[in-house]
Structure formats: C-alpha cells, structure tokens
Motif scaffolding. Structure first.
Motif, PDB file in Angstrom:
ATOM      1  N   LEU A   7     -35.691  32.902  17.114  1.00 33.36           N
ATOM      2  CA  LEU A   7     -35.647  33.406  18.488  1.00 33.36           C
ATOM      3  C   LEU A   7     -34.483  34.380  18.677  1.00 33.36           C
ATOM      4  O   LEU A   7     -34.638  35.420  19.323  1.00 33.36           O
ATOM      5  CB  LEU A   7     -35.540  32.232  19.469  1.00 33.36           C
ATOM      6  N   ARG A   8     -33.329  34.057  18.092  1.00 33.68           N
ATOM      7  CA  ARG A   8     -32.167  34.953  18.170  1.00 33.68           C
ATOM      8  C   ARG A   8     -32.497  36.338  17.612  1.00 33.68           C
ATOM      9  O   ARG A   8     -32.198  37.358  18.235  1.00 33.68           O
ATOM     10  CB  ARG A   8     -31.007  34.381  17.342  1.00 33.68           C
ATOM     11  N   GLN A  76     -37.604  43.006   8.394  1.00 31.30           N
ATOM     12  CA  GLN A  76     -38.282  41.708   8.301  1.00 31.30           C
ATOM     13  C   GLN A  76     -38.395  41.244   6.849  1.00 31.30           C
ATOM     14  O   GLN A  76     -38.203  40.062   6.565  1.00 31.30           O
ATOM     15  CB  GLN A  76     -39.685  41.785   8.920  1.00 31.30           C
ATOM     16  N   ASP A  77     -38.702  42.185   5.949  1.00 31.69           N
ATOM     17  CA  ASP A  77     -38.813  41.832   4.527  1.00 31.69           C
ATOM     18  C   ASP A  77     -37.479  41.332   3.975  1.00 31.69           C
ATOM     19  O   ASP A  77     -37.440  40.344   3.229  1.00 31.69           O
ATOM     20  CB  ASP A  77     -39.281  43.039   3.694  1.00 31.69           C
ATOM     21  N   ARG A  78     -36.399  42.005   4.342  1.00 31.87           N
ATOM     22  CA  ARG A  78     -35.077  41.583   3.864  1.00 31.87           C
ATOM     23  C   ARG A  78     -34.725  40.195   4.384  1.00 31.87           C
ATOM     24  O   ARG A  78     -34.208  39.351   3.641  1.00 31.87           O
ATOM     25  CB  ARG A  78     -34.002  42.581   4.311  1.00 31.87           C
ATOM     26  N   LEU A  79     -34.994  39.960   5.662  1.00 33.27           N
ATOM     27  CA  LEU A  79     -34.708  38.658   6.255  1.00 33.27           C
ATOM     28  C   LEU A  79     -35.579  37.577   5.608  1.00 33.27           C
ATOM     29  O   LEU A  79     -35.095  36.476   5.302  1.00 33.27           O
ATOM     30  CB  LEU A  79     -34.929  38.699   7.768  1.00 33.27           C
ATOM     31  N   ALA A  80     -36.835  37.893   5.368  1.00 38.01           N
ATOM     32  CA  ALA A  80     -37.744  36.930   4.723  1.00 38.01           C
ATOM     33  C   ALA A  80     -37.272  36.595   3.305  1.00 38.01           C
ATOM     34  O   ALA A  80     -37.313  35.425   2.892  1.00 38.01           O
ATOM     35  CB  ALA A  80     -39.167  37.480   4.696  1.00 38.01           C
ATOM     36  N   ARG A  81     -36.816  37.611   2.560  1.00 44.70           N
ATOM     37  CA  ARG A  81     -36.311  37.355   1.198  1.00 44.70           C
ATOM     38  C   ARG A  81     -35.102  36.435   1.236  1.00 44.70           C
ATOM     39  O   ARG A  81     -34.955  35.531   0.411  1.00 44.70           O
ATOM     40  CB  ARG A  81     -35.955  38.668   0.502  1.00 44.70           C
ATOM     41  N   CYS A  82     -34.227  36.661   2.214  1.00 41.70           N
ATOM     42  CA  CYS A  82     -33.032  35.832   2.355  1.00 41.70           C
ATOM     43  C   CYS A  82     -33.410  34.376   2.637  1.00 41.70           C
ATOM     44  O   CYS A  82     -32.893  33.458   2.008  1.00 41.70           O
ATOM     45  CB  CYS A  82     -32.139  36.394   3.458  1.00 41.70           C
ATOM     46  N   THR A  83     -34.342  34.186   3.580  1.00 38.83           N
ATOM     47  CA  THR A  83     -34.732  32.808   3.920  1.00 38.83           C
ATOM     48  C   THR A  83     -35.511  32.152   2.775  1.00 38.83           C
ATOM     49  O   THR A  83     -35.400  30.943   2.576  1.00 38.83           O
ATOM     50  CB  THR A  83     -35.536  32.749   5.234  1.00 38.83           C
ATOM     51  N   LEU A 101     -31.154  14.628   3.902  1.00 38.56           N
ATOM     52  CA  LEU A 101     -30.361  15.074   5.045  1.00 38.56           C
ATOM     53  C   LEU A 101     -29.363  16.154   4.620  1.00 38.56           C
ATOM     54  O   LEU A 101     -29.178  17.154   5.316  1.00 38.56           O
ATOM     55  CB  LEU A 101     -29.628  13.888   5.690  1.00 38.56           C
ATOM     56  N   GLN A 102     -28.748  15.952   3.470  1.00 34.97           N
ATOM     57  CA  GLN A 102     -27.785  16.930   2.935  1.00 34.97           C
ATOM     58  C   GLN A 102     -28.487  18.263   2.663  1.00 34.97           C
ATOM     59  O   GLN A 102     -27.962  19.336   3.001  1.00 34.97           O
ATOM     60  CB  GLN A 102     -27.168  16.374   1.649  1.00 34.97           C
ATOM     61  N   VAL A 103     -29.677  18.186   2.084  1.00 30.51           N
ATOM     62  CA  VAL A 103     -30.437  19.395   1.765  1.00 30.51           C
ATOM     63  C   VAL A 103     -30.864  20.102   3.051  1.00 30.51           C
ATOM     64  O   VAL A 103     -30.804  21.335   3.146  1.00 30.51           O
ATOM     65  CB  VAL A 103     -31.666  19.065   0.884  1.00 30.51           C
ATOM     66  N   LYS A 104     -31.250  19.324   4.062  1.00 32.59           N
ATOM     67  CA  LYS A 104     -31.663  19.905   5.340  1.00 32.59           C
ATOM     68  C   LYS A 104     -30.503  20.666   5.980  1.00 32.59           C
ATOM     69  O   LYS A 104     -30.679  21.781   6.475  1.00 32.59           O
ATOM     70  CB  LYS A 104     -32.175  18.800   6.268  1.00 32.59           C
ATOM     71  N   ARG A 105     -29.322  20.062   5.931  1.00 33.90           N
ATOM     72  CA  ARG A 105     -28.133  20.736   6.490  1.00 33.90           C
ATOM     73  C   ARG A 105     -27.818  22.010   5.710  1.00 33.90           C
ATOM     74  O   ARG A 105     -27.456  23.028   6.294  1.00 33.90           O
ATOM     75  CB  ARG A 105     -26.933  19.790   6.470  1.00 33.90           C
ATOM     76  N   GLN A 106     -27.920  21.913   4.391  1.00 32.92           N
ATOM     77  CA  GLN A 106     -27.662  23.071   3.525  1.00 32.92           C
ATOM     78  C   GLN A 106     -28.651  24.198   3.858  1.00 32.92           C
ATOM     79  O   GLN A 106     -28.262  25.371   3.971  1.00 32.92           O
ATOM     80  CB  GLN A 106     -27.814  22.640   2.059  1.00 32.92           C
ATOM     81  N   LEU A 107     -29.922  23.838   4.045  1.00 29.86           N
ATOM     82  CA  LEU A 107     -30.953  24.818   4.365  1.00 29.86           C
ATOM     83  C   LEU A 107     -30.668  25.473   5.720  1.00 29.86           C
ATOM     84  O   LEU A 107     -30.727  26.694   5.861  1.00 29.86           O
ATOM     85  CB  LEU A 107     -32.339  24.162   4.368  1.00 29.86           C
ATOM     86  N   GLU A 108     -30.337  24.663   6.723  1.00 28.63           N
ATOM     87  CA  GLU A 108     -30.032  25.193   8.052  1.00 28.63           C
ATOM     88  C   GLU A 108     -28.838  26.137   8.014  1.00 28.63           C
ATOM     89  O   GLU A 108     -28.846  27.198   8.627  1.00 28.63           O
ATOM     90  CB  GLU A 108     -29.776  24.049   9.037  1.00 28.63           C
ATOM     91  N   SER A 109     -27.833  25.748   7.270  1.00 31.52           N
ATOM     92  CA  SER A 109     -26.632  26.577   7.142  1.00 31.52           C
ATOM     93  C   SER A 109     -26.958  27.907   6.462  1.00 31.52           C
ATOM     94  O   SER A 109     -26.489  28.966   6.885  1.00 31.52           O
ATOM     95  CB  SER A 109     -25.581  25.806   6.339  1.00 31.52           C
ATOM     96  N   CYS A 110     -27.768  27.835   5.428  1.00 29.80           N
ATOM     97  CA  CYS A 110     -28.154  29.040   4.684  1.00 29.80           C
ATOM     98  C   CYS A 110     -28.973  29.975   5.575  1.00 29.80           C
ATOM     99  O   CYS A 110     -28.717  31.186   5.619  1.00 29.80           O
ATOM    100  CB  CYS A 110     -28.950  28.628   3.442  1.00 29.80           C
ATOM    101  N   VAL A 111     -29.939  29.427   6.302  1.00 27.22           N
ATOM    102  CA  VAL A 111     -30.779  30.239   7.186  1.00 27.22           C
ATOM    103  C   VAL A 111     -29.932  30.859   8.297  1.00 27.22           C
ATOM    104  O   VAL A 111     -30.103  32.034   8.633  1.00 27.22           O
ATOM    105  CB  VAL A 111     -31.952  29.402   7.755  1.00 27.22           C
ATOM    106  N   THR A 112     -29.004  30.090   8.851  1.00 30.15           N
ATOM    107  CA  THR A 112     -28.118  30.617   9.894  1.00 30.15           C
ATOM    108  C   THR A 112     -27.303  31.787   9.355  1.00 30.15           C
ATOM    109  O   THR A 112     -27.130  32.805  10.039  1.00 30.15           O
ATOM    110  CB  THR A 112     -27.190  29.505  10.430  1.00 30.15           C
ATOM    111  N   CYS A 114     -28.179  33.783   6.897  1.00 32.75           N
ATOM    112  CA  CYS A 114     -29.119  34.916   6.764  1.00 32.75           C
ATOM    113  C   CYS A 114     -29.262  35.635   8.096  1.00 32.75           C
ATOM    114  O   CYS A 114     -29.188  36.863   8.160  1.00 32.75           O
ATOM    115  CB  CYS A 114     -30.507  34.428   6.338  1.00 32.75           C
ATOM    116  N   VAL A 115     -29.493  34.860   9.148  1.00 30.33           N
ATOM    117  CA  VAL A 115     -29.688  35.440  10.474  1.00 30.33           C
ATOM    118  C   VAL A 115     -28.430  36.171  10.926  1.00 30.33           C
ATOM    119  O   VAL A 115     -28.505  37.312  11.398  1.00 30.33           O
ATOM    120  CB  VAL A 115     -30.122  34.360  11.493  1.00 30.33           C
ATOM    121  N   ASP A 116     -27.272  35.532  10.757  1.00 27.34           N
ATOM    122  CA  ASP A 116     -26.012  36.172  11.148  1.00 27.34           C
ATOM    123  C   ASP A 116     -25.820  37.500  10.420  1.00 27.34           C
ATOM    124  O   ASP A 116     -25.489  38.516  11.037  1.00 27.34           O
ATOM    125  CB  ASP A 116     -24.816  35.255  10.858  1.00 27.34           C
TER     126      ASP A 116
END
Length: 138
Positions: A7-8, A76-83, A101-112, A114-116
């Motif tokens: 959404l951001r 969009q392609d660059r962002l998709a590759r990052c995620t 849970l650890q992997v979920k946090r790691q994934l969320e952090s990584c995606v954040t 990418c977005v940043d």
C-alpha cells in the motif's frame, strides 16, 4: 505486514503518476487535440493527408505514455526481484531448520527494506520522467 508495504508503494506511485498527468501529460493532451482539430480545418487536404496530420499530432502523447508505462514496469520488476530474493532467503532459512516465527520476521524485515529502498528511487525516477516528458513535448 506485506500488504501495508504494498500500500505504501502503491500510494507513492499513484501520487507520482497523478503529478505527471497533471503537470505534463494533460498539457500534451491539450496540444494533441488542438493540433488534431487544426488538421481537420484544412478543406484542401485529402482524407489521407488529414489522417497523417492527426497521427503526427498523436505521436508525442503516445511516446510520453509509452515512456511512463515503461518506467513503471521497470520499477515494478525491480521491486518484484527484491521481494523474490526475500522469499528465497526465507525458504532457505526454513530448509536450514530455522523457526517459523523467526523466518517470518526476517521476511518482513527484508520486504520492508526492499520497499524503503525503492521508495527512495521514486523522486529521481519522477525527475527523470518529467525531464523526458518535457523533451518529448518540444
């Protein structure tokens, strides 16, 4: 979490596109319509000549729209590759026996991250597109 990040980005890209439309594309549309109308004023021109004139009037706007579409697709392609890289890292962590849970946090952090990183690209991408649109409009 991923939905919030999506959404951001969507809101930032929408804002950029609205700005480009309002400040650049709309002026080009006005020029195109006025140019096309003047093609139709020539009563001596053949149907083919009028059609070619109108096509010439439409060319800059079509070029501008293609430019914006292409830049947005690249973004969009660059962002998709990052995620996708984040997803791959998460899968590797699960395979290596990490806790979910650890992997979920790691994934969320990584995606954040990418977005940043990609949010920071939007101003320079906007500037580049505006410069390109101005050169097309001349």
């Amino acid at each position: 979490m991923a939905e919030m990040q999506q959404l951001r980005v969507q809101e930032a890209v929408d804002s950029m596109v609205k700005s480009l439309e309002r400040e650049n594309i709309r002026k080009m549309q006005g020029l195109m319509f006025r140019c096309s109308a003047s093609c139709c004023e020539d009563s001596q021109a053949s149907m083919q000549q009028v059609h070619q004139c109108i096509e010439r009037c439409h060319a800059p706007l079509a070029q501008a729209q293609a430019l914006v579409t292409s830049e947005l697709e690249k973004f969009q392609d660059r962002l998709a590759r990052c995620t996708m890289h984040c997803n791959d890292k998460a899968k590797d962590s699960i395979d290596a026996g990490s806790k979910e849970l650890q992997v979920k946090r790691q994934l969320e952090s990584c995606v954040t991250k990418c977005v940043d990183d990609h949010m920071h690209l939007i101003p320079s991408m906007t500037k580049k597109m505006k410069e390109s649109l101005l050169s097309i409009g001349k």
